[in-house]
Design a protein around this motif. Structure first.
Motif, PDB file in Angstrom:
ATOM      1  N   LEU A   5       0.828  -1.208   0.000  1.00 23.31           N
ATOM      2  CA  LEU A   5       0.000   0.000   0.000  1.00 23.31           C
ATOM      3  C   LEU A   5       0.863   1.259   0.000  1.00 23.31           C
ATOM      4  O   LEU A   5       0.579   2.220  -0.730  1.00 23.31           O
ATOM      5  N   ILE A   6       1.910   1.266   0.803  1.00 28.03           N
ATOM      6  CA  ILE A   6       2.804   2.428   0.844  1.00 28.03           C
ATOM      7  C   ILE A   6       3.406   2.681  -0.534  1.00 28.03           C
ATOM      8  O   ILE A   6       3.408   3.812  -1.042  1.00 28.03           O
ATOM      9  N   GLY A   7       3.918   1.618  -1.158  1.00 25.60           N
ATOM     10  CA  GLY A   7       4.528   1.770  -2.479  1.00 25.60           C
ATOM     11  C   GLY A   7       3.537   2.265  -3.514  1.00 25.60           C
ATOM     12  O   GLY A   7       3.854   3.149  -4.328  1.00 25.60           O
ATOM     13  N   GLN A   8       2.313   1.703  -3.499  1.00 29.82           N
ATOM     14  CA  GLN A   8       1.329   2.067  -4.510  1.00 29.82           C
ATOM     15  C   GLN A   8       0.843   3.504  -4.330  1.00 29.82           C
ATOM     16  O   GLN A   8       0.756   4.267  -5.300  1.00 29.82           O
ATOM     17  N   PHE A   9       0.534   3.892  -3.094  1.00 29.19           N
ATOM     18  CA  PHE A   9       0.043   5.256  -2.868  1.00 29.19           C
ATOM     19  C   PHE A   9       1.143   6.292  -3.084  1.00 29.19           C
ATOM     20  O   PHE A   9       0.875   7.411  -3.525  1.00 29.19           O
ATOM     21  N   ARG A  10       2.373   5.908  -2.769  1.00 32.49           N
ATOM     22  CA  ARG A  10       3.488   6.819  -3.043  1.00 32.49           C
ATOM     23  C   ARG A  10       3.604   7.064  -4.536  1.00 32.49           C
ATOM     24  O   ARG A  10       3.784   8.206  -4.985  1.00 32.49           O
ATOM     25  N   THR A  11       3.499   6.002  -5.338  1.00 35.10           N
ATOM     26  CA  THR A  11       3.577   6.133  -6.794  1.00 35.10           C
ATOM     27  C   THR A  11       2.437   6.987  -7.325  1.00 35.10           C
ATOM     28  O   THR A  11       2.637   7.894  -8.143  1.00 35.10           O
ATOM     29  N   TRP A  12       1.209   6.705  -6.859  1.00 36.10           N
ATOM     30  CA  TRP A  12       0.055   7.496  -7.297  1.00 36.10           C
ATOM     31  C   TRP A  12       0.236   8.978  -6.959  1.00 36.10           C
ATOM     32  O   TRP A  12      -0.084   9.849  -7.765  1.00 36.10           O
ATOM     33  N   LEU A  13       0.761   9.256  -5.765  1.00 29.94           N
ATOM     34  CA  LEU A  13       0.932  10.646  -5.348  1.00 29.94           C
ATOM     35  C   LEU A  13       1.909  11.370  -6.265  1.00 29.94           C
ATOM     36  O   LEU A  13       1.652  12.495  -6.713  1.00 29.94           O
ATOM     37  N   GLY A  60       1.767  20.160 -14.521  1.00 32.23           N
ATOM     38  CA  GLY A  60       1.730  20.373 -15.967  1.00 32.23           C
ATOM     39  C   GLY A  60       2.717  19.529 -16.753  1.00 32.23           C
ATOM     40  O   GLY A  60       2.814  19.666 -17.981  1.00 32.23           O
ATOM     41  N   GLU A  61       3.428  18.644 -16.077  1.00 30.40           N
ATOM     42  CA  GLU A  61       4.399  17.782 -16.774  1.00 30.40           C
ATOM     43  C   GLU A  61       3.664  16.772 -17.651  1.00 30.40           C
ATOM     44  O   GLU A  61       2.741  16.102 -17.199  1.00 30.40           O
ATOM     45  N   GLN A  62       4.085  16.670 -18.915  1.00 31.34           N
ATOM     46  CA  GLN A  62       3.447  15.755 -19.853  1.00 31.34           C
ATOM     47  C   GLN A  62       4.391  14.667 -20.354  1.00 31.34           C
ATOM     48  O   GLN A  62       3.942  13.677 -20.933  1.00 31.34           O
ATOM     49  N   ASN A  63       5.677  14.860 -20.122  1.00 31.86           N
ATOM     50  CA  ASN A  63       6.671  13.876 -20.566  1.00 31.86           C
ATOM     51  C   ASN A  63       6.602  12.634 -19.677  1.00 31.86           C
ATOM     52  O   ASN A  63       6.883  12.699 -18.478  1.00 31.86           O
ATOM     53  N   GLN A  64       6.213  11.503 -20.257  1.00 29.01           N
ATOM     54  CA  GLN A  64       6.044  10.285 -19.459  1.00 29.01           C
ATOM     55  C   GLN A  64       7.366   9.798 -18.875  1.00 29.01           C
ATOM     56  O   GLN A  64       7.391   9.238 -17.772  1.00 29.01           O
ATOM     57  N   GLN A  65       8.462  10.029 -19.589  1.00 30.23           N
ATOM     58  CA  GLN A  65       9.771   9.613 -19.079  1.00 30.23           C
ATOM     59  C   GLN A  65      10.109  10.399 -17.810  1.00 30.23           C
ATOM     60  O   GLN A  65      10.614   9.846 -16.827  1.00 30.23           O
ATOM     61  N   ALA A  66       9.817  11.702 -17.830  1.00 31.08           N
ATOM     62  CA  ALA A  66      10.097  12.543 -16.661  1.00 31.08           C
ATOM     63  C   ALA A  66       9.216  12.146 -15.481  1.00 31.08           C
ATOM     64  O   ALA A  66       9.677  12.100 -14.331  1.00 31.08           O
ATOM     65  N   ILE A  67       7.947  11.855 -15.764  1.00 29.11           N
ATOM     66  CA  ILE A  67       7.038  11.431 -14.692  1.00 29.11           C
ATOM     67  C   ILE A  67       7.491  10.094 -14.120  1.00 29.11           C
ATOM     68  O   ILE A  67       7.499   9.893 -12.897  1.00 29.11           O
ATOM     69  N   ALA A  68       7.891   9.175 -14.996  1.00 27.08           N
ATOM     70  CA  ALA A  68       8.362   7.857 -14.551  1.00 27.08           C
ATOM     71  C   ALA A  68       9.585   7.990 -13.666  1.00 27.08           C
ATOM     72  O   ALA A  68       9.730   7.308 -12.648  1.00 27.08           O
ATOM     73  N   SER A  69      10.480   8.905 -14.043  1.00 21.31           N
ATOM     74  CA  SER A  69      11.694   9.116 -13.256  1.00 21.31           C
ATOM     75  C   SER A  69      11.358   9.660 -11.868  1.00 21.31           C
ATOM     76  O   SER A  69      11.896   9.196 -10.852  1.00 21.31           O
ATOM     77  N   ALA A  70      10.454  10.636 -11.813  1.00 24.79           N
ATOM     78  CA  ALA A  70      10.077  11.231 -10.523  1.00 24.79           C
ATOM     79  C   ALA A  70       9.344  10.232  -9.637  1.00 24.79           C
ATOM     80  O   ALA A  70       9.541  10.189  -8.424  1.00 24.79           O
ATOM     81  N   ALA A  71       8.485   9.409 -10.258  1.00 23.59           N
ATOM     82  CA  ALA A  71       7.686   8.446  -9.497  1.00 23.59           C
ATOM     83  C   ALA A  71       8.408   7.133  -9.264  1.00 23.59           C
ATOM     84  O   ALA A  71       7.858   6.219  -8.636  1.00 23.59           O
ATOM     85  N   ASP A  72       9.634   7.027  -9.764  1.00 19.55           N
ATOM     86  CA  ASP A  72      10.434   5.812  -9.608  1.00 19.55           C
ATOM     87  C   ASP A  72       9.740   4.606 -10.230  1.00 19.55           C
ATOM     88  O   ASP A  72       9.703   3.519  -9.644  1.00 19.55           O
ATOM     89  N   VAL A  73       9.162   4.815 -11.425  1.00 25.23           N
ATOM     90  CA  VAL A  73       8.504   3.754 -12.172  1.00 25.23           C
ATOM     91  C   VAL A  73       9.461   3.294 -13.271  1.00 25.23           C
ATOM     92  O   VAL A  73       9.908   4.100 -14.092  1.00 25.23           O
ATOM     93  N   ALA A  74       9.779   2.001 -13.279  1.00 25.76           N
ATOM     94  CA  ALA A  74      10.791   1.499 -14.199  1.00 25.76           C
ATOM     95  C   ALA A  74      10.352   1.592 -15.661  1.00 25.76           C
ATOM     96  O   ALA A  74      11.141   1.909 -16.543  1.00 25.76           O
ATOM     97  N   ASN A  75       9.089   1.309 -15.907  1.00 26.84           N
ATOM     98  CA  ASN A  75       8.584   1.281 -17.283  1.00 26.84           C
ATOM     99  C   ASN A  75       7.714   2.513 -17.548  1.00 26.84           C
ATOM    100  O   ASN A  75       6.591   2.595 -17.045  1.00 26.84           O
ATOM    101  N   PRO A  76       8.199   3.481 -18.351  1.00 21.61           N
ATOM    102  CA  PRO A  76       7.420   4.697 -18.621  1.00 21.61           C
ATOM    103  C   PRO A  76       6.060   4.421 -19.248  1.00 21.61           C
ATOM    104  O   PRO A  76       5.149   5.249 -19.146  1.00 21.61           O
ATOM    105  N   LYS A  77       5.899   3.247 -19.884  1.00 19.59           N
ATOM    106  CA  LYS A  77       4.622   2.925 -20.511  1.00 19.59           C
ATOM    107  C   LYS A  77       3.507   2.754 -19.476  1.00 19.59           C
ATOM    108  O   LYS A  77       2.319   2.828 -19.809  1.00 19.59           O
TER     109      LYS A  77
END
Length: 329
Positions: free
Chosen positions: A240-248, A257-274
């Motif tokens: 739950l901590i990991g999932q809510f942290r990612t969602w936040l 206003g960020e639209q670049n999925q790579q940048a969002i993935a990097s900030a959210a620590d998501v390995a796959n930008p897709k």
């Protein structure tokens, strides 16, 4: 006079390192004489360990004295510190002192500084954060290599997703897979893994999804399934901590206003930008404030479980509270 300080929450990996140290130091034929462990509830455990490490070895090999779950590096009374000062400089060369704890040593303590002064080897055994998916996959591949099996990339991903950061469970599941494919040189594929490994982490993600939509009935039903499957409460909380942290993080980046999925993935620590597109859809109806309000509730849940609260009752109460936060649009 080697001194070792092993600490961290990954009990399984730490136990393996301790076994390797014991096998290297102690002659198995003389282990009953030269290997001693002291539990924290034993009277004067530290004094007894320091006296024992000064005792000459019997027969072949060296002596290993293990202080289990010691608080020496978190708090150290003056009389114990005085005993350390007296003993550490004169420990025999073939005697080894091992201190273990789940908690990080306090660098400010005189006892910690003293251990470092006498070249103690400090080694951390941390749990991988549940949201560090790349590290979890890497850990699965390393464990498979250790056990002597090969995994396809998808099988490694699914296995990491299934067991999370529970290293003991990871090795148990890989050992089960090894026995199942014994005699075959082919890498284990994802179909084999899905047949043999129970994915409780995925069920915890389903719980998180039900909470996100404010569906209290579904959330409590999923929670009941997890409890009936003997899923540890702290593992549920970690997911739950990991999932809510990612969602936040995804929501914050969207609001900025960020639209670049790579940048969002990097900030959210998501390995796959897709994955970002799907995460954006999941949090579309939630506000940043709602997601922020959920994290203290989950942390309160973690604290309650660690303090020995009734697992089922505490989980149910907090799940209801989380659903109310997410359901209030």
């Amino acid at each position: 006079m080697p001194i070792y300080v092993y600490w961290g929450e990954d009990d399984f990996t730490r136990e393996k390192a301790i076994a390797l140290l014991r096998d290297r130091v102690v002659d198995p034929q003389w282990a009953s004489f030269n290997y001693t462990s002291f539990l924290p509830d034993q009277p004067d455990a530290t004094i007894g360990a320091l006296n024992q490490v000064m005792t000459p070895t019997f027969g072949a090999g060296g002596r290993l004295v293990w202080l289990i779950n010691t608080t020496l590096c978190q708090q150290c009374p003056d009389n114990i510190l005085a005993e350390l000062v007296r003993t550490l400089p004169v420990i025999p060369e073939n005697a080894f002192l091992l201190l273990t704890s789940r908690n990080k040593p306090d660098e400010r303590l005189k006892s910690t500084k003293l251990l470092k002064q006498f070249a103690a080897e400090f080694r951390e055994f941390p749990l991988i954060p549940p949201w560090k998916t790349e590290l979890l996959v890497q850990s699965a591949n390393q464990a498979a290599q250790t056990v002597g099996v090969k995994l396809t990339s998808r099988a490694a991903e699914w296995l990491a997703e299934s067991v999370g950061n529970d290293t003991r469970l990871l090795y148990n599941e890989i050992e089960k897979l090894r026995l199942y494919v014994e005699g075959s040189n082919k890498p284990i594929d994802v179909d084999t893994v899905t047949q043999l490994v129970r994915n409780t982490t995925q069920n915890s993600l389903q719980l998180a999804a039900a909470i996100r939509t404010g569906d209290t009935t579904k959330a409590l039903g999923t929670l009941a399934d997890l409890i009936n499957a003997s899923e540890p409460g702290l593992r549920i909380v970690a997911t739950l901590i990991g999932q809510f942290r990612t969602w936040l993080w995804v929501k914050v980046m969207m609001e900025s206003g960020e639209q670049n999925q790579q940048a969002i993935a990097s900030a959210a620590d998501v390995a796959n930008p897709k994955r970002i597109y799907f995460l954006q859809q999941e949090v579309k109806l939630l506000s940043v404030q709602q997601l922020i309000s959920c994290l203290p509730l989950i942390l309160e849940l973690e604290v309650s479980l660690k303090q020995g609260g009734s697992e089922t009752s505490v989980l149910q109460t907090k799940v209801i509270e989380l659903c109310q936060v997410c359901g209030g649009r």
